[in-house]
Design a protein around this motif. Structure first.
Motif, PDB file in Angstrom:
ATOM      1  N   LYS A  27      43.755  26.477  58.073  1.00 41.25           N
ATOM      2  CA  LYS A  27      43.608  26.901  59.464  1.00 41.25           C
ATOM      3  C   LYS A  27      43.154  28.347  59.507  1.00 41.25           C
ATOM      4  O   LYS A  27      43.638  29.187  58.751  1.00 41.25           O
ATOM      5  N   ALA A  28      42.198  28.635  60.390  1.00 42.70           N
ATOM      6  CA  ALA A  28      41.751  30.018  60.556  1.00 42.70           C
ATOM      7  C   ALA A  28      42.930  30.907  60.903  1.00 42.70           C
ATOM      8  O   ALA A  28      43.760  30.575  61.752  1.00 42.70           O
ATOM      9  N   GLY A  29      43.020  32.048  60.215  1.00 43.76           N
ATOM     10  CA  GLY A  29      44.135  32.954  60.417  1.00 43.76           C
ATOM     11  C   GLY A  29      45.253  32.771  59.415  1.00 43.76           C
ATOM     12  O   GLY A  29      46.182  33.597  59.365  1.00 43.76           O
ATOM     13  N   ASP A  30      45.188  31.704  58.597  1.00 40.58           N
ATOM     14  CA  ASP A  30      46.199  31.503  57.573  1.00 40.58           C
ATOM     15  C   ASP A  30      45.849  32.301  56.322  1.00 40.58           C
ATOM     16  O   ASP A  30      44.698  32.678  56.102  1.00 40.58           O
ATOM     17  N   SER A  31      46.849  32.515  55.501  1.00 41.66           N
ATOM     18  CA  SER A  31      46.647  33.178  54.221  1.00 41.66           C
ATOM     19  C   SER A  31      46.632  32.143  53.110  1.00 41.66           C
ATOM     20  O   SER A  31      47.056  30.991  53.301  1.00 41.66           O
ATOM     21  N   ILE A  32      46.133  32.542  51.932  1.00 46.27           N
ATOM     22  CA  ILE A  32      46.201  31.692  50.759  1.00 46.27           C
ATOM     23  C   ILE A  32      47.007  32.416  49.686  1.00 46.27           C
ATOM     24  O   ILE A  32      47.054  33.648  49.663  1.00 46.27           O
ATOM     25  N   PRO A  33      47.654  31.656  48.789  1.00 46.51           N
ATOM     26  CA  PRO A  33      48.436  32.302  47.739  1.00 46.51           C
ATOM     27  C   PRO A  33      47.543  32.788  46.596  1.00 46.51           C
ATOM     28  O   PRO A  33      46.698  32.055  46.096  1.00 46.51           O
ATOM     29  N   VAL A  34      47.731  34.020  46.209  1.00 42.64           N
ATOM     30  CA  VAL A  34      47.067  34.597  45.039  1.00 42.64           C
ATOM     31  C   VAL A  34      48.163  35.133  44.126  1.00 42.64           C
ATOM     32  O   VAL A  34      49.006  35.924  44.562  1.00 42.64           O
ATOM     33  N   VAL A  35      48.171  34.673  42.868  1.00 45.36           N
ATOM     34  CA  VAL A  35      49.205  35.059  41.920  1.00 45.36           C
ATOM     35  C   VAL A  35      48.643  36.093  40.965  1.00 45.36           C
ATOM     36  O   VAL A  35      47.659  35.837  40.261  1.00 45.36           O
ATOM     37  N   ILE A  36      49.251  37.279  40.963  1.00 48.24           N
ATOM     38  CA  ILE A  36      48.867  38.378  40.069  1.00 48.24           C
ATOM     39  C   ILE A  36      50.108  38.873  39.362  1.00 48.24           C
ATOM     40  O   ILE A  36      51.110  39.205  40.003  1.00 48.24           O
ATOM     41  N   ASN A  37      50.044  38.905  38.040  1.00 44.08           N
ATOM     42  CA  ASN A  37      51.185  39.365  37.227  1.00 44.08           C
ATOM     43  C   ASN A  37      52.477  38.647  37.595  1.00 44.08           C
ATOM     44  O   ASN A  37      53.557  39.244  37.657  1.00 44.08           O
ATOM     45  N   ASP A  51      33.574  40.131  50.775  1.00 53.24           N
ATOM     46  CA  ASP A  51      34.071  38.886  50.200  1.00 53.24           C
ATOM     47  C   ASP A  51      34.902  39.088  48.937  1.00 53.24           C
ATOM     48  O   ASP A  51      35.645  38.195  48.544  1.00 53.24           O
ATOM     49  N   ARG A  52      34.778  40.215  48.275  1.00 52.66           N
ATOM     50  CA  ARG A  52      35.611  40.479  47.112  1.00 52.66           C
ATOM     51  C   ARG A  52      37.098  40.376  47.472  1.00 52.66           C
ATOM     52  O   ARG A  52      37.482  40.601  48.629  1.00 52.66           O
ATOM     53  N   LEU A  53      37.924  40.045  46.479  1.00 53.62           N
ATOM     54  CA  LEU A  53      39.363  40.124  46.674  1.00 53.62           C
ATOM     55  C   LEU A  53      39.748  41.592  46.772  1.00 53.62           C
ATOM     56  O   LEU A  53      39.642  42.339  45.799  1.00 53.62           O
ATOM     57  N   VAL A  54      40.168  42.019  47.964  1.00 49.49           N
ATOM     58  CA  VAL A  54      40.523  43.407  48.228  1.00 49.49           C
ATOM     59  C   VAL A  54      42.026  43.473  48.483  1.00 49.49           C
ATOM     60  O   VAL A  54      42.532  42.848  49.419  1.00 49.49           O
ATOM     61  N   LEU A  55      42.723  44.221  47.666  1.00 46.37           N
ATOM     62  CA  LEU A  55      44.164  44.394  47.839  1.00 46.37           C
ATOM     63  C   LEU A  55      44.454  45.654  48.639  1.00 46.37           C
ATOM     64  O   LEU A  55      43.745  46.657  48.517  1.00 46.37           O
ATOM     65  N   ASN A  56      45.499  45.586  49.445  1.00 46.52           N
ATOM     66  CA  ASN A  56      45.945  46.774  50.157  1.00 46.52           C
ATOM     67  C   ASN A  56      46.504  47.794  49.167  1.00 46.52           C
ATOM     68  O   ASN A  56      47.033  47.441  48.113  1.00 46.52           O
ATOM     69  N   ALA A  57      46.395  49.058  49.533  1.00 45.74           N
ATOM     70  CA  ALA A  57      46.878  50.122  48.650  1.00 45.74           C
ATOM     71  C   ALA A  57      48.366  49.962  48.348  1.00 45.74           C
ATOM     72  O   ALA A  57      48.814  50.196  47.216  1.00 45.74           O
ATOM     73  N   ALA A  58      49.143  49.549  49.346  1.00 44.05           N
ATOM     74  CA  ALA A  58      50.581  49.374  49.133  1.00 44.05           C
ATOM     75  C   ALA A  58      50.855  48.248  48.138  1.00 44.05           C
ATOM     76  O   ALA A  58      51.792  48.329  47.336  1.00 44.05           O
ATOM     77  N   THR A  59      50.047  47.197  48.185  1.00 43.65           N
ATOM     78  CA  THR A  59      50.206  46.089  47.240  1.00 43.65           C
ATOM     79  C   THR A  59      49.895  46.536  45.825  1.00 43.65           C
ATOM     80  O   THR A  59      50.611  46.187  44.866  1.00 43.65           O
ATOM     81  N   VAL A  60      48.819  47.298  45.663  1.00 42.82           N
ATOM     82  CA  VAL A  60      48.435  47.808  44.342  1.00 42.82           C
ATOM     83  C   VAL A  60      49.548  48.681  43.769  1.00 42.82           C
ATOM     84  O   VAL A  60      49.906  48.578  42.587  1.00 42.82           O
ATOM     85  N   ALA A  61      50.119  49.537  44.618  1.00 39.51           N
ATOM     86  CA  ALA A  61      51.206  50.411  44.151  1.00 39.51           C
ATOM     87  C   ALA A  61      52.419  49.596  43.734  1.00 39.51           C
ATOM     88  O   ALA A  61      53.066  49.893  42.713  1.00 39.51           O
ATOM     89  N   ARG A  62      52.731  48.549  44.486  1.00 39.21           N
ATOM     90  CA  ARG A  62      53.887  47.710  44.159  1.00 39.21           C
ATOM     91  C   ARG A  62      53.699  46.975  42.829  1.00 39.21           C
ATOM     92  O   ARG A  62      54.633  46.822  42.045  1.00 39.21           O
ATOM     93  N   LEU A  91      41.081  41.228  36.066  1.00 36.54           N
ATOM     94  CA  LEU A  91      42.464  40.814  35.867  1.00 36.54           C
ATOM     95  C   LEU A  91      42.567  39.310  36.075  1.00 36.54           C
ATOM     96  O   LEU A  91      42.113  38.784  37.103  1.00 36.54           O
ATOM     97  N   ASP A  92      43.143  38.600  35.097  1.00 34.00           N
ATOM     98  CA  ASP A  92      43.354  37.165  35.263  1.00 34.00           C
ATOM     99  C   ASP A  92      44.353  36.925  36.388  1.00 34.00           C
ATOM    100  O   ASP A  92      45.412  37.563  36.452  1.00 34.00           O
ATOM    101  N   HIS A  93      44.022  36.007  37.278  1.00 32.36           N
ATOM    102  CA  HIS A  93      44.899  35.679  38.392  1.00 32.36           C
ATOM    103  C   HIS A  93      44.528  34.286  38.889  1.00 32.36           C
ATOM    104  O   HIS A  93      43.592  33.666  38.376  1.00 32.36           O
ATOM    105  N   SER A  94      45.252  33.782  39.853  1.00 31.16           N
ATOM    106  CA  SER A  94      44.910  32.490  40.442  1.00 31.16           C
ATOM    107  C   SER A  94      44.751  32.650  41.945  1.00 31.16           C
ATOM    108  O   SER A  94      45.433  33.462  42.585  1.00 31.16           O
ATOM    109  N   ILE A  95      43.807  31.877  42.492  1.00 27.88           N
ATOM    110  CA  ILE A  95      43.505  31.896  43.920  1.00 27.88           C
ATOM    111  C   ILE A  95      43.663  30.476  44.445  1.00 27.88           C
ATOM    112  O   ILE A  95      42.908  29.581  44.055  1.00 27.88           O
ATOM    113  N   ALA A  96      44.663  30.247  45.282  1.00 25.53           N
ATOM    114  CA  ALA A  96      44.937  28.911  45.823  1.00 25.53           C
ATOM    115  C   ALA A  96      45.007  27.877  44.706  1.00 25.53           C
ATOM    116  O   ALA A  96      44.474  26.776  44.810  1.00 25.53           O
TER     117      ALA A  96
END
Length: 303
Positions: A27-37, A51-62, A91-96
């Motif tokens: 559904k438009a407006g929903d998020s998808i799970p991305v697993v990093i570390n 279109d690149r996977l862009v992380l928020n600065a707070a997420t990167v810091a966490r 970085l290896d990760h998973s998208i949906a």
């Protein structure tokens, strides 16, 4: 004439992974799970953003992420103009549920998304990415898909006197379609547009906001299922290519004196004009579905 083809990142990575299911639909407006570390993030799917996977600065810091030692910088441009500087790392990760080893991008002090970050259809490993919209329209409209993982998905629109790259922004809450200054000037000239005094700001990319002005058209702009009699046009400036373009006629008021009107010719200044039009959620509301079919290079809209 391109749709923000200058929005590029300077690095590319090609990795081989197991093929994901062909279709990801949500559904438009929903998020998808991305697993990093090992941590599952909520990433918003946005169709009129980088279109690149862009992380928020707070997420990167966490997560404690550090940029790559080599080629660890990221630059976002509108045409030749740099509008954002940031960092990236592979970085290896998973998208949906699908594996990816693509580069992750972030910008210091930028938290553009309400979730942990954003991603567009080109960066999602699935070949087809579909978003369910709130309307019930079922007539199929197909548009050629252009763009790439380092820009965004768009389609070229050509009419009598105008040509521009058009994006569909399911996340864009604006009242009217938003044209770059150059595209707005061409549309106004072709369709009898007059600029009003009403102006406000719209987000153009990753939290960057620019002033726009309402332009009323004597002849509607007809694209697919739409007939737009009003558009918003980026106010002319030299900040980037989306602000470069010609002038739009102003509506006359009772105080205007024709004897005081003069015409001057100015040398071209600023960056090369970029021709774009962004369709937002208001126009998409009657539609029921939008799909980005990357292998077939098609945007399909049920409206």
């Amino acid at each position: 004439m391109t749709a923000r083809t200058g929005l590029v990142l300077p690095v590319f990575v090609a990795l081989t992974a197991a093929a994901p299911p062909p279709l990801l639909e949500l559904k438009a407006g929903d998020s998808i799970p991305v697993v990093i570390n090992g941590e599952t993030l909520r990433i918003m799917v946005e169709t009129d953003n980088l279109d690149r996977l862009v992380l928020n600065a707070a997420t990167v810091a966490r997560l404690g992420l550090e940029p790559a030692t080599l080629k660890g910088k990221a630059t976002v441009k509108i045409g030749p103009t740099v509008v954002l500087r940031g960092r990236n790392r592979p970085l290896d990760h998973s998208i949906a549920g699908a594996t990816s080893g693509d580069r992750i991008v972030w910008f210091d002090d930028l938290d553009a998304s309400k979730a942990d970050g954003s991603i567009g259809p080109w960066s999602i490993p699935h070949d087809r990415v579909a978003l369910r919209l709130p309307g019930t329209g079922a007539k199929r409209y197909s548009f050629p898909l252009s763009g790439s993982v380092d820009s965004l998905g768009f389609t070229m629109i050509t009419g009598p006197g105008y040509r521009f790259g058009m994006t569909f922004g399911v996340e864009n809450p604006g009242r009217y379609p938003v044209a770059s200054a150059a595209a707005g000037a061409d549309i106004a000239k072709a369709l009898g547009g007059v600029a009003s005094i009403e102006s406000w700001e719209e987000e153009v990319l990753l939290g960057i906001r620019r002033p726009v002005r309402r332009v009323d058209l004597a002849t509607p702009l007809v694209i697919g299922p739409w007939r737009f009699s009003t558009i918003a046009v980026r106010v002319r400036d030299a900040r980037d290519g989306m602000g470069a373009g010609g002038a739009i006629p102003q509506a006359m008021s009772d105080d205007d004196d024709p004897a005081e009107i003069t015409v001057t010719a100015n040398a071209a200044k600023g960056p090369r004009p970029i021709y774009t039009l962004a369709i937002g959620a208001a126009a998409l509301a009657p539609c029921s579905r939008i799909e980005y079919a990357k292998a077939e290079r098609q945007i399909r809209l049920d409206c």
